[in-house]
Design a protein around this motif. Structure first.
Motif, PDB file in Angstrom:
ATOM      1  N   THR A   1       0.856  -1.169   0.000  1.00 41.98           N
ATOM      2  CA  THR A   1       0.000   0.000   0.000  1.00 41.98           C
ATOM      3  C   THR A   1       0.898   1.227   0.000  1.00 41.98           C
ATOM      4  N   THR A   2       0.793   1.998  -1.064  1.00 44.03           N
ATOM      5  CA  THR A   2       1.538   3.242  -1.190  1.00 44.03           C
ATOM      6  C   THR A   2       0.596   4.369  -0.790  1.00 44.03           C
ATOM      7  N   ILE A   3       1.059   5.245   0.107  1.00 42.43           N
ATOM      8  CA  ILE A   3       0.176   6.235   0.731  1.00 42.43           C
ATOM      9  C   ILE A   3       0.705   7.647   0.499  1.00 42.43           C
ATOM     10  N   LEU A   4      -0.196   8.520   0.109  1.00 41.80           N
ATOM     11  CA  LEU A   4       0.043   9.966   0.112  1.00 41.80           C
ATOM     12  C   LEU A   4      -0.994  10.523   1.079  1.00 41.80           C
ATOM     13  N   ASP A   5      -0.556  11.019   2.222  1.00 42.24           N
ATOM     14  CA  ASP A   5      -1.491  11.357   3.289  1.00 42.24           C
ATOM     15  C   ASP A   5      -1.413  12.838   3.646  1.00 42.24           C
ATOM     16  N   GLY A   6      -2.566  13.495   3.632  1.00 43.14           N
ATOM     17  CA  GLY A   6      -2.665  14.850   4.144  1.00 43.14           C
ATOM     18  C   GLY A   6      -2.092  15.934   3.249  1.00 43.14           C
ATOM     19  N   LEU A   7      -2.055  15.698   1.938  1.00 50.75           N
ATOM     20  CA  LEU A   7      -1.578  16.732   1.024  1.00 50.75           C
ATOM     21  C   LEU A   7      -2.578  17.885   1.033  1.00 50.75           C
ATOM     22  N   GLU A   8      -2.116  19.085   1.387  1.00 52.93           N
ATOM     23  CA  GLU A   8      -2.991  20.255   1.393  1.00 52.93           C
ATOM     24  C   GLU A   8      -2.720  21.109   0.171  1.00 52.93           C
ATOM     25  N   VAL A   9      -3.792  21.433  -0.535  1.00 48.65           N
ATOM     26  CA  VAL A   9      -3.703  22.282  -1.716  1.00 48.65           C
ATOM     27  C   VAL A   9      -4.762  23.374  -1.593  1.00 48.65           C
ATOM     28  N   ALA A  10      -4.543  24.465  -2.295  1.00 49.56           N
ATOM     29  CA  ALA A  10      -5.562  25.502  -2.434  1.00 49.56           C
ATOM     30  C   ALA A  10      -6.154  25.332  -3.822  1.00 49.56           C
TER      31      ALA A  10
ATOM     32  N   VAL B   1      -7.945  22.387   0.688  1.00 49.22           N
ATOM     33  CA  VAL B   1      -8.464  21.035   0.536  1.00 49.22           C
ATOM     34  C   VAL B   1      -7.356  20.077   0.963  1.00 49.22           C
ATOM     35  N   ARG B   2      -7.706  19.106   1.791  1.00 50.25           N
ATOM     36  CA  ARG B   2      -6.748  18.102   2.268  1.00 50.25           C
ATOM     37  C   ARG B   2      -7.077  16.766   1.601  1.00 50.25           C
ATOM     38  N   LEU B   3      -6.073  16.171   0.973  1.00 48.60           N
ATOM     39  CA  LEU B   3      -6.277  14.935   0.206  1.00 48.60           C
ATOM     40  C   LEU B   3      -5.386  13.819   0.730  1.00 48.60           C
ATOM     41  N   SER B   4      -5.960  12.627   0.784  1.00 47.06           N
ATOM     42  CA  SER B   4      -5.207  11.430   1.144  1.00 47.06           C
ATOM     43  C   SER B   4      -5.556  10.323   0.157  1.00 47.06           C
ATOM     44  N   VAL B   5      -4.533   9.568  -0.228  1.00 45.33           N
ATOM     45  CA  VAL B   5      -4.702   8.510  -1.220  1.00 45.33           C
ATOM     46  C   VAL B   5      -3.945   7.279  -0.742  1.00 45.33           C
ATOM     47  N   TRP B   6      -4.607   6.124  -0.817  1.00 42.05           N
ATOM     48  CA  TRP B   6      -3.990   4.842  -0.511  1.00 42.05           C
ATOM     49  C   TRP B   6      -4.118   3.979  -1.762  1.00 42.05           C
ATOM     50  N   MET B   7      -3.007   3.532  -2.309  1.00 43.47           N
ATOM     51  CA  MET B   7      -3.013   2.689  -3.509  1.00 43.47           C
ATOM     52  C   MET B   7      -2.479   1.307  -3.155  1.00 43.47           C
TER      53      MET B   7
ATOM     54  N   ASP C   1       5.613  10.252  -7.019  1.00 43.29           N
ATOM     55  CA  ASP C   1       5.710  11.632  -7.508  1.00 43.29           C
ATOM     56  C   ASP C   1       4.621  11.943  -8.542  1.00 43.29           C
ATOM     57  N   PHE C   2       4.262  10.952  -9.375  1.00 45.77           N
ATOM     58  CA  PHE C   2       3.236  11.192 -10.396  1.00 45.77           C
ATOM     59  C   PHE C   2       1.911  11.582  -9.754  1.00 45.77           C
ATOM     60  N   LEU C   3       1.623  11.021  -8.596  1.00 46.01           N
ATOM     61  CA  LEU C   3       0.358  11.284  -7.918  1.00 46.01           C
ATOM     62  C   LEU C   3       0.339  12.705  -7.367  1.00 46.01           C
ATOM     63  N   ARG C   4       1.383  13.082  -6.663  1.00 43.98           N
ATOM     64  CA  ARG C   4       1.458  14.438  -6.116  1.00 43.98           C
ATOM     65  C   ARG C   4       1.444  15.467  -7.246  1.00 43.98           C
ATOM     66  N   ASP C   5       2.248  15.231  -8.280  1.00 45.88           N
ATOM     67  CA  ASP C   5       2.286  16.159  -9.419  1.00 45.88           C
ATOM     68  C   ASP C   5       0.920  16.269 -10.090  1.00 45.88           C
ATOM     69  N   GLY C   6       0.227  15.138 -10.244  1.00 48.58           N
ATOM     70  CA  GLY C   6      -1.092  15.145 -10.873  1.00 48.58           C
ATOM     71  C   GLY C   6      -2.123  15.905 -10.050  1.00 48.58           C
ATOM     72  N   ILE C   7      -2.089  15.726  -8.746  1.00 42.88           N
ATOM     73  CA  ILE C   7      -3.023  16.444  -7.871  1.00 42.88           C
ATOM     74  C   ILE C   7      -2.724  17.941  -7.896  1.00 42.88           C
ATOM     75  N   LEU C   8      -1.445  18.306  -7.870  1.00 41.89           N
ATOM     76  CA  LEU C   8      -1.086  19.729  -7.931  1.00 41.89           C
ATOM     77  C   LEU C   8      -1.552  20.350  -9.243  1.00 41.89           C
ATOM     78  N   ALA C   9      -1.473  19.597 -10.340  1.00 37.25           N
ATOM     79  CA  ALA C   9      -1.960  20.099 -11.631  1.00 37.25           C
ATOM     80  C   ALA C   9      -3.479  20.288 -11.588  1.00 37.25           C
TER      81      ALA C   9
ATOM     82  N   VAL D   1      -9.477   7.154  -2.034  1.00 39.14           N
ATOM     83  CA  VAL D   1      -9.197   8.587  -2.099  1.00 39.14           C
ATOM     84  C   VAL D   1     -10.138   9.304  -1.144  1.00 39.14           C
ATOM     85  N   ARG D   2      -9.563  10.200  -0.334  1.00 38.67           N
ATOM     86  CA  ARG D   2     -10.357  10.995   0.606  1.00 38.67           C
ATOM     87  C   ARG D   2     -10.049  12.472   0.389  1.00 38.67           C
ATOM     88  N   SER D   3     -11.099  13.281   0.322  1.00 38.08           N
ATOM     89  CA  SER D   3     -10.930  14.732   0.279  1.00 38.08           C
ATOM     90  C   SER D   3     -11.665  15.336   1.474  1.00 38.08           C
TER      91      SER D   3
END
Length: 116
Positions: free
Chosen positions: A5-14, A29-35, A55-63, A95-97
């Motif tokens: 399980t690859t996790i991106l947890d608590g990424l905050e974006v405007a 907006v706070r985003l968490s993803v578990w793959m 990195d592709f996930l973080r970059d994609g969410i930022l885009a 995915v959680r927002s």
């Protein structure tokens, strides 16, 4: 077969997210993803090319956050899930927002699970 399980947890974006006039401006907006990621074998060389580089996930969410925005959290989490499932090694994604600033006493959010 090895799964991780690859996790991106608590990424905050405007970003623009919502249907109300006051949500036309970007909001937090706070985003968490578990793959759940399947590999033929456990990584043995301790090298990034053996595994999913998140990195592709973080970059994609930022885009997405820099784009025109979304009316619904449901649409946002579906777009993030589709981004993850574009990699054939991803078997399942959660995915959680959360919009933490909508109410003074609670965050509001959406969570989905999608499986290949």
């Amino acid at each position: 077969m090895a799964d991780y399980t690859t996790i991106l947890d608590g990424l905050e974006v405007a970003m623009r997210l919502g249907i109300h006039p006051h949500e036309a401006a970007p909001q937090r907006v706070r985003l968490s993803v578990w793959m759940t990621v399947d590999y033929a074998d456990p990584p043995s060389a301790d090298a990034i090319d053996e595994v999913l580089d998140y990195d592709f996930l973080r970059d994609g969410i930022l885009a997405m956050a820099a784009g025109p925005g979304f009316a619904l959290q449901e649409t946002l989490v579906e777009a993030i899930a589709a981004l993850c499932l574009a990699d054939p090694r991803v078997r399942q994604v959660r995915v959680r927002s959360l919009k933490p600033d909508v109410y003074p006493d609670a965050a509001v959010g959406c969570e989905i699970v999608r499986t290949r």
